[in-house]
Design an enzyme around this catalytic site. Structure first.
Site, PDB file in Angstrom:
ATOM      1  N   ARG A 234     -12.422   1.748  -7.491  1.00  0.00           N
ATOM      2  CA  ARG A 234     -12.281   1.446  -5.959  1.00  0.00           C
ATOM      3  C   ARG A 234     -13.524   0.712  -5.569  1.00  0.00           C
ATOM      4  NH1 ARG A 234      -7.898   2.433  -6.581  1.00  0.00           N
ATOM      5  NH2 ARG A 234      -6.363   4.033  -5.437  1.00  0.00           N
ATOM      6  N   GLU A 263     -10.053  -3.717   1.027  1.00  0.00           N
ATOM      7  CA  GLU A 263      -8.791  -4.365   0.438  1.00  0.00           C
ATOM      8  C   GLU A 263      -7.796  -4.846   1.125  1.00  0.00           C
ATOM      9  OE1 GLU A 263      -7.599  -2.772  -3.255  1.00  0.00           O
ATOM     10  OE2 GLU A 263      -9.192  -3.139  -4.241  1.00  0.00           O
ATOM     11  N   HIS A 297      -6.413  -6.266  -8.103  1.00  0.00           N
ATOM     12  CA  HIS A 297      -6.081  -4.844  -8.027  1.00  0.00           C
ATOM     13  C   HIS A 297      -5.091  -4.714  -8.884  1.00  0.00           C
ATOM     14  CE1 HIS A 297      -6.736  -0.696  -6.380  1.00  0.00           C
ATOM     15  NE2 HIS A 297      -6.160  -0.383  -7.490  1.00  0.00           N
TER      16      HIS A 297
HETATM   17  C1  COI Z   1      -3.956   3.761  -8.357  1.00  0.00           C
HETATM   18  O1  COI Z   1      -3.090   4.305  -8.870  1.00  0.00           O
HETATM   19  O2  COI Z   1      -4.751   4.589  -7.436  1.00  0.00           O
HETATM   20  C2  COI Z   1      -4.231   2.310  -8.318  1.00  0.00           C
HETATM   21  O3  COI Z   1      -5.231   2.074  -8.066  1.00  0.00           O
HETATM   22  C3  COI Z   1      -3.004   1.741  -8.286  1.00  0.00           C
HETATM   23  C4  COI Z   1      -2.748   0.454  -7.381  1.00  0.00           C
HETATM   24  C5  COI Z   1      -1.339   0.157  -7.426  1.00  0.00           C
HETATM   25  C6  COI Z   1      -3.228   0.780  -5.913  1.00  0.00           C
END
Ligand code: COI
Length: 334
Positions: A234, A263, A297
């Protein structure tokens, strides 16, 4: 049961249909959930979101007013929720903690490999007609490196496995070391990891208000001179401004990230120039290309991960209907 599914890319639509073994009525919405399109869930019984969907109090209250009590996410992370508001409103949340761990770990590994061997740097120079050998392309070899996995859950452990298979020494730090990870990594203290690792890869969950900017000046200062930092977890976990400074003074050799702070303002948007990106730190990072590699991402954007995200979400809805809870429920812990 009718489910409003937000953030469904056109390519993903057939998977939502194909995996729909419980015959749910699906409303597939391409946009990420925001304050404007929340209204599209009216008339549905449940909601399915992804990361970067806005699940703040305002939207949760809206869902509640439509009679929706289940707002599930198909992601591992759940930092996009106001958990306190959800609890107060009696809204249940479940997540997908265990989709294919290869998806994100493959990308983290790719960034480490590419940045360490200056592959993107050389490729960019060649695009500008420069076929000369730059002294900063000089490197060691993967089997001689120490890789530090910071957070060794399933994803971190699998990245460790990949590096181990190349002959690297793999160390890891995790407050809860697992036997699964121990097959691939040697657990050490945080300080030992930062002092030893040529590549540090971050794989810890983000808990808003608890571990913001975990990777700060002090953390970076403990890292080995000339190390590479990778963040596929993150953006909020890293103090991007401090990373920019560490790159500028050459303490860090390179930074690879699949995530950026704020984001919702950046990921999924298309800007005509770097100057238009609404985050100065991100602009500064981009001005350090090619020692920086950013991706949108996309760590979980693989077919196996997508199939897991959808089918485990459907299982979560089914289990909730059958038993009133799920094994993947997310609780507010205060
Ligand atoms: C998650 O699964 O936490 C990710 O970072 C995936 C993304 C599609 C937000």
């Amino acid at each position: 049961m009718k489910i409003a599914c937000y953030g469904v890319r056109p390519l993903e639509e057939p998977y939502f249909e194909k995996l729909n073994k419980y015959g749910y009525e699906l409303k597939l919405i391409p946009e990420y959930l925001n304050h404007e399109n929340v209204v599209l869930a009216e008339g549905c019984d449940a909601v399915l979101v992804r990361g970067n969907c806005v699940c703040d109090r305002q939207n949760l209250e809206k869902f509640k007013s439509y009679g929706i009590d289940w707002v599930f996410t198909r992601t591992v992370g759940f930092n996009h929720y106001d958990l306190k508001a959800a609890k107060e409103l009696g809204i249940s949340i479940s997540r997908v903690p265990n989709y294919s761990p290869y998806a994100v770990s493959n990308l983290a590994f790719t960034m480490g490999v590419s940045l360490y061997r200056h592959a993107s740097q050389a490729a960019l120079n060649i695009l500008n007609g420069d076929f000369t050998m730059h002294s900063d392309y000089f490197a060691s070899e993967f089997n001689r490196l120490t890789v530090g996995i910071y957070g060794a859950g399933k994803i971190g452990a699998i990245e460790g496995k990949m590096w181990k298979e190349l002959g690297a020494k793999v160390v890891a730090y995790d407050p809860f070391p697992s036997d699964f990870a121990r097959q691939y990594v040697e657990f050490v203290s945080e300080d030992e990891l930062l002092a030893q690792a040529d590549i540090v890869s971050i794989h810890v969950p983000y808990f808003p208000g608890k571990n913001d900017k975990l990777v700060n000046a002090e953390y970076l200062g403990k890292m080995k001179q000339g190390a590479v930092l990778i963040n596929t977890a993150r953006g909020e976990l890293v103090d991007t401004h401090e990373v920019v400074l560490a790159l500028q003074n050459k303490h860090l050799a390179a930074y690879g990230a699949d995530v950026v702070p704020s984001e919702t303002k950046i990921i999924g948007h298309k800007f005509d120039s770097i100057e238009e990106i609404p985050d100065q730190d991100v602009q500064d990072l981009l001005n350090l290309y090619p020692r920086v590699m950013l991706t949108p991402h996309m760590g979980s954007f693989t077919e196996p991960a997508l199939e897991d995200m959808i089918s485990i979400s459907y299982e979560n809805f089914h289990e909730m209907q059958e038993t009133g809870t799920t094994k993947n429920v997310v609780e507010y812990k205060g």
